[in-house]
Design an enzyme around this catalytic site. Structure first.
Site, short mmCIF file in Angstrom:
data_model
loop_
_atom_site.label_atom_id
_atom_site.label_comp_id
_atom_site.label_asym_id
_atom_site.label_seq_id
_atom_site.Cartn_x
_atom_site.Cartn_y
_atom_site.Cartn_z
N GLU A 158 -7.33 8.52 6.04
CA GLU A 158 -7.73 9.20 7.54
C GLU A 158 -8.23 10.52 7.36
OE1 GLU A 158 -4.13 8.89 9.94
OE2 GLU A 158 -4.53 6.54 9.98
N HIS A 204 -3.18 10.90 0.58
CA HIS A 204 -2.48 10.78 1.86
C HIS A 204 -1.97 12.16 2.56
CE1 HIS A 204 -0.95 7.53 4.85
NE2 HIS A 204 -0.75 8.59 5.41
N TYR A 238 -4.42 2.13 16.02
CA TYR A 238 -3.17 2.35 16.57
C TYR A 238 -3.45 2.10 18.13
CZ TYR A 238 -0.78 3.64 12.34
OH TYR A 238 -0.26 3.46 11.24
N GLU A 296 -3.51 -0.17 8.15
CA GLU A 296 -2.16 0.16 8.81
C GLU A 296 -2.50 -0.38 10.47
OE1 GLU A 296 -1.57 4.50 9.25
OE2 GLU A 296 -1.75 4.54 7.03
N ARG A 332 0.90 -1.10 -0.09
CA ARG A 332 0.12 0.02 0.03
C ARG A 332 1.01 1.09 0.12
NH1 ARG A 332 -2.81 2.98 4.88
NH2 ARG A 332 -4.02 4.39 3.49
N ASN A 380 -7.53 1.78 9.98
CA ASN A 380 -6.30 1.93 10.68
C ASN A 380 -6.34 1.88 12.37
OD1 ASN A 380 -5.23 2.29 7.99
ND2 ASN A 380 -4.94 4.28 8.04
#
Ligand code: IFM
Length: 438
Positions: free
Chosen positions: A163, A118, A283, A340, A74, A281
């Site tokens: 995002e 991005h 985290y 991600e 990606r 994504n």
């Protein structure tokens, strides 16, 4: 691991974070060039001018991916390379770069997964108002069409936006990311215009026969600091986790967009154009409390009972599992890709020449196991991309955080695979021998 047949292992990067070569072959300036060159915006004045020099060293980076045995890569396509002014003439040399990269990936047996936005908005579009302007959505659809016209015959998977919540929050509301505006709640039009851009781009991409189209969102489970703080957690959840997903999958906005004058009645149908997958994504979770002051309906509170990464982000793999369950219960989901997941640590190369990043291995192992549980529970997850292949430019933190499976010495551009690289390679190899029919 017994993963479903066809499950994809990958690594992810983004153009401004790795490419460098910002003035080469006709690339125009982006908001991140402007922002990073503004004193005080990025730690220690770091910029993406050279980054990992991937623009020149991509064959070495593709070889590193091939060594890992990933199924897919990606990356993102820099809009200012393809259309330096953000509209109008195409820069053929910019597209040539992605053409070479895509062919190089295919020759190595790696499926290209391209993100179209991005965060590197062409500066001329920002000068005209950026994502506060509805017109930017139409410009993005045009750029998407141009990229697909050249690459859709070979790019396997398309991600419209990465995002968008970060662009709205950090870029336009709080001003800690490009373009550095501090509009607070007045930044909400940027959410709508990005979503409209996504919907229009889906149509543009389909018009060029692009395969497998989706959107990638950043998610963070919202934890109330106490039962009394639940309204604050709900408000955060609405902004962080639902604002960019409800309109796409449910065709309506959460309450915070009620009566927004910039939303036209026909827009939601465009935004809700069916997609082929949702990119997730993840985290960390976020703890919220009732605000003591200020315009926002929540305060963020530190999570102290969990170990943290080098960024100070709490390591909570069970929150990843709960996020996947929440998404599954909230929506009639298309297939998911984890686009991600990863962590930064201050990885150094030891005197023995080895970058021992055992903490990253533990992080990835625990999160992949959480994903595995979700798959066993029936959630349709088709792939997992680690952030990131290389150490790279971590936005306002510059080159200090290191997120890569591969260490980059920014003085020499030498790449050194870390211990996690070998671990991920072995995981991929062993999971190949154990796939199960879907
Ligand atoms: O580096 C970023 C990436 O660009 C977007 N998702 C989060 C990563 C780590 O902060």
């Amino acid at each position: 691991m017994g993963l479903p047949e066809g499950f994809r292992w990958g690594v992810a990067t983004a153009a401004y974070q790795i490419e460098g070569a910002v003035g080469e072959d006709g690339r125009g300036p982006s908001t991140w060039d402007t922002f990073s060159h503004t004193p005080g915006r990025v730690r220690d004045g770091h910029t993406g001018d050279v980054a990992c020099d991937h623009y020149h060293r991509w064959p070495e980076d593709v070889a590193l991916m091939a060594g890992l045995g990933v199924d897919s890569y990606r990356f993102s396509i820099a809009w200012p390379r393809v259309q330096p002014a953000g509209s109008g003439p195409v820069n053929g040399k910019g597209l040539d770069f992605y053409d070479r990269l895509v062919d190089g990936l295919l020759a190595a047996g790696i499926a290209p997964a391209a993100t179209l936005y991005h965060w590197d908005l062409p500066q001329p579009l920002e000068d005209a108002g950026g994502w506060m302007e509805r017109d930017t959505a139409y410009r993005f659809a045009e750029f998407s069409y141009l990229a697909a016209e050249r690459l859709a015959d070979r790019v396997d998977m398309w991600i419209t936006l990465n995002e968008p919540v970060v662009v709205t929050a950090y870029g336009y509301a709080f001003g800690v990311y490009a373009p550095g505006r501090t509009l607070m709640l007045d930044a909400l039009p940027t959410a709508h215009h990005q979503l409209l851009a996504h919907g229009l781009a889906v149509h543009a991409l389909r018009g060029r026969n692009a395969r497998t189209i989706g959107l990638t969102n950043h998610y963070s489970p919202a934890w109330a600091a106490s039962p009394d703080d639940q309204p604050a957690a709900d408000a955060f959840d609405g902004f962080m986790n639902r604002l960019f997903t409800d309109p796409v999958l449910l065709g309506r906005y959460p309450d915070l967009m009620d009566d927004a004058p910039f939303v036209r009645s026909e827009d939601l149908a465009v935004i809700a154009t069916p997609i082929d997958f949702l990119g997730v994504n993840y985290y960390q979770p976020t703890r919220l409390a009732t605000p003591s002051e200020g315009p926002l309906p929540f305060d963020m509170v530190d999570i102290t009972e969990h170990p943290t990464t080098g960024m100070g982000w709490p390591i909570v793999p069970e929150a990843f599992l709960s996020l996947l369950r929440t998404l599954d219960s909230r929506y009639d989901l298309p297939p998911l890709y984890i686009t991600e997941n990863g962590c930064s640590f201050p990885d150094e190369i030891g005197p023995d020449g080895v970058a021992d990043d055992s903490s990253r291995i533990d992080f990835l192992d625990a999160h992949i196991k959480a994903m595995r549980t979700a798959i066993d529970e029936g959630i349709d997850i088709r792939g997992y991309y680690t952030w990131s292949l290389l150490d790279n430019f971590e936005w306002s933190e510059g080159y200090h955080p290191r997120f890569g499976l591969v260490h980059v010495d920014y003085e020499t551009q030498k790449r050194t695979p870390k211990k996690s690289y070998a671990w991920y390679r072995d995981l991929i190899a062993s999971s190949r021998t154990q796939t199960e029919p879907r």
